[in-house]
Design a protein around this motif. Structure first.
Motif, PDB file in Angstrom:
ATOM      1  N   MET A   1       0.843  -1.193   0.000  1.00 53.23           N
ATOM      2  CA  MET A   1       0.000   0.000   0.000  1.00 53.23           C
ATOM      3  C   MET A   1       0.879   1.244   0.000  1.00 53.23           C
ATOM      4  N   SER A   2       0.576   2.183  -0.877  1.00 48.63           N
ATOM      5  CA  SER A   2       1.357   3.418  -0.921  1.00 48.63           C
ATOM      6  C   SER A   2       0.461   4.659  -0.923  1.00 48.63           C
ATOM      7  N   PHE A   3      -0.862   4.463  -0.778  1.00 51.11           N
ATOM      8  CA  PHE A   3      -1.813   5.575  -0.867  1.00 51.11           C
ATOM      9  C   PHE A   3      -2.911   5.372   0.170  1.00 51.11           C
ATOM     10  N   ILE A   4      -3.194   6.419   0.956  1.00 53.84           N
ATOM     11  CA  ILE A   4      -4.256   6.352   1.959  1.00 53.84           C
ATOM     12  C   ILE A   4      -5.111   7.608   1.861  1.00 53.84           C
ATOM     13  N   GLN A   5      -6.419   7.426   1.741  1.00 55.01           N
ATOM     14  CA  GLN A   5      -7.364   8.538   1.703  1.00 55.01           C
ATOM     15  C   GLN A   5      -7.540   9.092   3.110  1.00 55.01           C
ATOM     16  N   VAL A   6      -7.579  10.420   3.227  1.00 53.79           N
ATOM     17  CA  VAL A   6      -7.749  11.075   4.523  1.00 53.79           C
ATOM     18  C   VAL A   6      -8.800  12.174   4.386  1.00 53.79           C
ATOM     19  N   LEU A   7      -9.619  12.332   5.440  1.00 55.83           N
ATOM     20  CA  LEU A   7     -10.730  13.297   5.413  1.00 55.83           C
ATOM     21  C   LEU A   7     -11.634  13.023   4.222  1.00 55.83           C
ATOM     22  N   ASP A   8     -12.285  14.071   3.700  1.00 58.35           N
ATOM     23  CA  ASP A   8     -13.238  13.848   2.619  1.00 58.35           C
ATOM     24  C   ASP A   8     -12.557  13.721   1.261  1.00 58.35           C
ATOM     25  N   GLN A   9     -11.531  14.529   1.010  1.00 57.96           N
ATOM     26  CA  GLN A   9     -10.902  14.516  -0.314  1.00 57.96           C
ATOM     27  C   GLN A   9      -9.372  14.521  -0.254  1.00 57.96           C
ATOM     28  N   GLY A  10      -8.811  14.422   0.943  1.00 58.01           N
ATOM     29  CA  GLY A  10      -7.363  14.457   1.095  1.00 58.01           C
ATOM     30  C   GLY A  10      -6.742  13.077   0.976  1.00 58.01           C
ATOM     31  N   TYR A  11      -5.417  13.044   0.968  1.00 58.11           N
ATOM     32  CA  TYR A  11      -4.705  11.766   0.897  1.00 58.11           C
ATOM     33  C   TYR A  11      -3.248  11.943   1.306  1.00 58.11           C
ATOM     34  N   VAL A  12      -2.600  10.814   1.580  1.00 59.42           N
ATOM     35  CA  VAL A  12      -1.153  10.732   1.744  1.00 59.42           C
ATOM     36  C   VAL A  12      -0.665   9.624   0.822  1.00 59.42           C
ATOM     37  N   ARG A  13       0.380   9.920   0.062  1.00 58.77           N
ATOM     38  CA  ARG A  13       0.951   8.932  -0.856  1.00 58.77           C
ATOM     39  C   ARG A  13       2.449   8.812  -0.598  1.00 58.77           C
ATOM     40  N   GLU A  67       3.750  12.517  -0.855  1.00 59.79           N
ATOM     41  CA  GLU A  67       2.894  13.545  -1.439  1.00 59.79           C
ATOM     42  C   GLU A  67       1.662  13.633  -0.558  1.00 59.79           C
ATOM     43  N   ILE A  68       1.304  14.847  -0.165  1.00 57.12           N
ATOM     44  CA  ILE A  68       0.208  15.052   0.775  1.00 57.12           C
ATOM     45  C   ILE A  68      -0.764  16.070   0.200  1.00 57.12           C
ATOM     46  N   TYR A  69      -2.035  15.782   0.342  1.00 62.16           N
ATOM     47  CA  TYR A  69      -3.107  16.684  -0.089  1.00 62.16           C
ATOM     48  C   TYR A  69      -3.982  16.913   1.125  1.00 62.16           C
ATOM     49  N   ALA A  70      -3.945  18.145   1.662  1.00 56.05           N
ATOM     50  CA  ALA A  70      -4.610  18.410   2.937  1.00 56.05           C
ATOM     51  C   ALA A  70      -5.071  19.855   2.995  1.00 56.05           C
ATOM     52  N   PRO A 110     -10.429  24.925  -7.302  1.00 53.33           N
ATOM     53  CA  PRO A 110     -10.191  24.911  -5.855  1.00 53.33           C
ATOM     54  C   PRO A 110     -11.053  23.838  -5.184  1.00 53.33           C
ATOM     55  N   VAL A 111     -10.462  23.148  -4.237  1.00 47.68           N
ATOM     56  CA  VAL A 111     -11.162  22.113  -3.469  1.00 47.68           C
ATOM     57  C   VAL A 111     -11.076  22.497  -1.996  1.00 47.68           C
ATOM     58  N   PHE A 112     -12.174  22.328  -1.263  1.00 45.28           N
ATOM     59  CA  PHE A 112     -12.226  22.760   0.130  1.00 45.28           C
ATOM     60  C   PHE A 112     -12.674  21.617   1.029  1.00 45.28           C
ATOM     61  N   GLY A 179      -9.665  26.146   4.815  1.00 40.96           N
ATOM     62  CA  GLY A 179     -10.188  24.865   4.346  1.00 40.96           C
ATOM     63  C   GLY A 179      -9.727  24.496   2.956  1.00 40.96           C
ATOM     64  N   LEU A 180      -8.985  25.375   2.296  1.00 39.13           N
ATOM     65  CA  LEU A 180      -8.529  25.132   0.928  1.00 39.13           C
ATOM     66  C   LEU A 180      -7.498  24.016   0.897  1.00 39.13           C
ATOM     67  N   TYR A 181      -7.726  23.012   0.072  1.00 38.55           N
ATOM     68  CA  TYR A 181      -6.766  21.914  -0.052  1.00 38.55           C
ATOM     69  C   TYR A 181      -5.523  22.381  -0.803  1.00 38.55           C
ATOM     70  N   VAL A 182      -4.360  21.988  -0.277  1.00 35.65           N
ATOM     71  CA  VAL A 182      -3.088  22.246  -0.944  1.00 35.65           C
ATOM     72  C   VAL A 182      -2.338  20.922  -1.066  1.00 35.65           C
ATOM     73  N   ARG A 183      -1.453  20.869  -2.027  1.00 36.85           N
ATOM     74  CA  ARG A 183      -0.700  19.642  -2.307  1.00 36.85           C
ATOM     75  C   ARG A 183       0.794  19.926  -2.153  1.00 36.85           C
ATOM     76  N   TRP A 184       1.500  19.036  -1.490  1.00 34.43           N
ATOM     77  CA  TRP A 184       2.942  19.243  -1.355  1.00 34.43           C
ATOM     78  C   TRP A 184       3.698  17.920  -1.253  1.00 34.43           C
ATOM     79  N   TYR A 185       5.000  18.004  -1.518  1.00 29.43           N
ATOM     80  CA  TYR A 185       5.930  16.905  -1.292  1.00 29.43           C
ATOM     81  C   TYR A 185       6.658  17.176   0.029  1.00 29.43           C
ATOM     82  N   TRP A 186       6.720  16.163   0.876  1.00 29.24           N
ATOM     83  CA  TRP A 186       7.466  16.248   2.127  1.00 29.24           C
ATOM     84  C   TRP A 186       8.508  15.142   2.130  1.00 29.24           C
ATOM     85  N   THR A 187       9.769  15.520   2.140  1.00 29.74           N
ATOM     86  CA  THR A 187      10.862  14.568   2.225  1.00 29.74           C
ATOM     87  C   THR A 187      11.567  14.784   3.550  1.00 29.74           C
TER      88      THR A 187
END
Length: 238
Positions: A1-13, A67-70, A110-112, A179-187
Motif C-alpha cells: 500500500m502506498s496511498f491512503i485517503q484522509v478526510l473527505d478529499q485528502g490523501y497521503v501517498r 505527497e500530501i493533499y490536505a 479549488p477544493v475545500f 479549508g482550501l486543499y493544498v498539495r505538497w511533497y514532504w521529504t
C-alpha cells in the motif's frame, strides 16, 4: 500500500524511500567498522537501544518522501516540523524538504474541506486542547451549510477576478483560506518523521492532523517496521 485517503478529499501517498531498518543498524555499526548483511534479532536489539538512549543520528540516514493533499490549516501546522527540524536534530541544517503547489501559477479547480454535520466540535474545557466533544448535529448541519455558502461566494469572486484579467497570485485572495486543499511533497529523515508522529498522534493534537499522522504511520511502518516501532514507543513513553 502506498496511498491512503484522509478526510473527505485528502490523501497521503508514499512517493519514495531510501533505506530500511538495516540502514539504521549499519549507520550505527560503522563506528566499529562493522556491517550487517541481514537484519537479525541482535540488530533489532540495537535499534531498540539507539531509540531508548536517544542516539538518533543513525535514524537520519533513512529517508521517506510523501505527497500530501490536505487543508491549509493542516499544512501550516505540519510546516512547523520543517522549520524546527534543524534544531531538533542538532545538525545546523534541516533534513526536511517541502515543495508545495502554488496558486501563483496554477488555477486548477479549488477544493475545500467542509466538515459534515456530525464533525463540528465544541470548545474544549482545557485550553491546552484544541477542541471538545461533537456539537449537536442540528447546529452542525447549519454550520456546514453556512460554510458551503461562504465558499461559494469566495469562488464566485475569485472567478470574477480571473475573468476580469486579475493575475492568479492576487485573485486567490478571494478564496477562503483555511479549508482550501493544498498539495505538497514532504521529504524527511526517519528521525524527523518519528518526531512528527510522536507529537501529532497524541490525543490532544488537532483531530484532522491526527488522521494524517495515522496515515503517515501506516505507510512508514511498512517500510521501517522495527525502527518506527521502537522510536515511536520511546517518544510516547517520554
Amino acid at each position: 500500500m502506498s496511498f491512503i485517503q484522509v478526510l473527505d478529499q485528502g490523501y497521503v501517498r508514499l512517493v519514495d524511500k531510501m533505506g530500511s531498518d538495516l540502514t539504521v543498524v549499519n549507520a550505527a555499526r560503522v563506528s566499529y567498522a562493522k556491517q550487517s548483511k541481514e537484519l537479525t534479532d541482535r540488530d533489532i536489539r540495537l535499534i531498540r537501544f539507539l531509540a531508548r538512549e536517544g542516539h538518533t543520528s543513525p535514524f537520519r540516514h533513512a529517508v521517506l518522501q510523501f505527497e500530501i493533499y490536505a487543508p491549509l490549516m493542516v499544512a501550516r501546522q505540519w510546516w512547523k516540523y520543517v522549520v524546527g527540524s534543524a534544531h531538533m536534530e542538532g545538525t545546523g541544517d534541516s533534513l526536511d524538504a517541502w515543495n508545495e503547489s502554488s496558486r501563483r501559477y496554477i488555477t486548477e479547480e479549488p477544493v475545500f474541506y467542509v466538515p459534515r454535520k456530525d464533525e463540528w466540535r465544541s470548545k474544549p474545557d482545557n485550553s491546552k486542547q484544541g477542541s471538545g466533544q461533537p456539537i449537536e448535529w442540528e447546529k452542525g448541519e447549519a454550520f456546514t451549510a453556512s460554510l458551503m455558502e461562504y465558499i461559494e461566494q469566495g469562488l464566485e469572486k475569485y472567478q470574477a477576478a480571473l475573468d476580469a484579467g486579475i493575475c492568479a497570485e492576487q485573485a486567490r485572495l478571494f478564496l477562503p483560506a483555511y479549508g482550501l486543499y493544498v498539495r505538497w511533497y514532504w521529504t524527511a529523515s526517519l528521525q524527523a518523521v518519528c518526531h512528527f508522529l510522536s507529537q501529532r498522534l497524541e490525543h490532544d493534537a488537532q483531530k484532522e492532523i491526527q488522521l494524517y499522522a495515522k496515515a503517515i504511520l501506516q505507510l512508514s511502518e511498512a517500510q521501517f517496521p522495527n525502527a518506527i516501532a521502537q522510536f515511536i514507543k520511546k517518544e510516547e513513553v517520554k
